[in-house]
Design a protein around this motif. Structure first.
Motif: not given
Length: 124
Positions: A34-35, A38-42, A84-88, A91-94
């Protein structure tokens, strides 16, 4: 999401993007990502618990997807919910999941051991 066994973090570098796989991450790992990203806390909170529904949130720097899938538990002979959670990012996929998604782990392993497969999935 409830955690089963120990956490695993894998990173697979493709020509133009990176795929980071977090399997069974604990809260400390989620908070460090998150840090760093910079993910949103929610969104981070959503990764720590099972969701009741799939969703998509679009933020200025990334899109966040929560996807739910039915998974058959052979021991209990019951259908369970897998997530499954995706952060897109550009240039990065988490991807974040618990250990009941063996197919995703196996899919990632193909790219870890087979360089030719990685080359097939480039955008350049």
């Amino acid at each position: 999401m409830p955690r089963g066994s120990s956490s695993k973090i894998k990173s697979i570098q493709f020509k133009n993007f990176k795929w980071i796989i977090l399997e069974n991450p604990d809260e400390k790992i989620i908070r460090s990502f998150e840090k760093e990203y910079n993910f949103h806390p929610l969104d981070s909170k959503e990764c720590l618990h099972y969701s009741k529904r799939s969703k998509i949130d679009v933020h200025p720097q990334y899109a966040f997807l929560v996807t739910l899938f039915p998974i058959y538990n052979r021991e209990t002979r019951q259908i369970e919910t897998g997530q499954i959670n995706f952060f897109i990012f550009q240039k990065t996929l988490i991807t974040i999941h618990n250990n009941n998604f063996h197919i995703l782990s196996n899919f990632a392993h193909i790219f870890e051991v087979n360089h030719e497969m990685k080359l097939k999935f480039t955008d350049g």
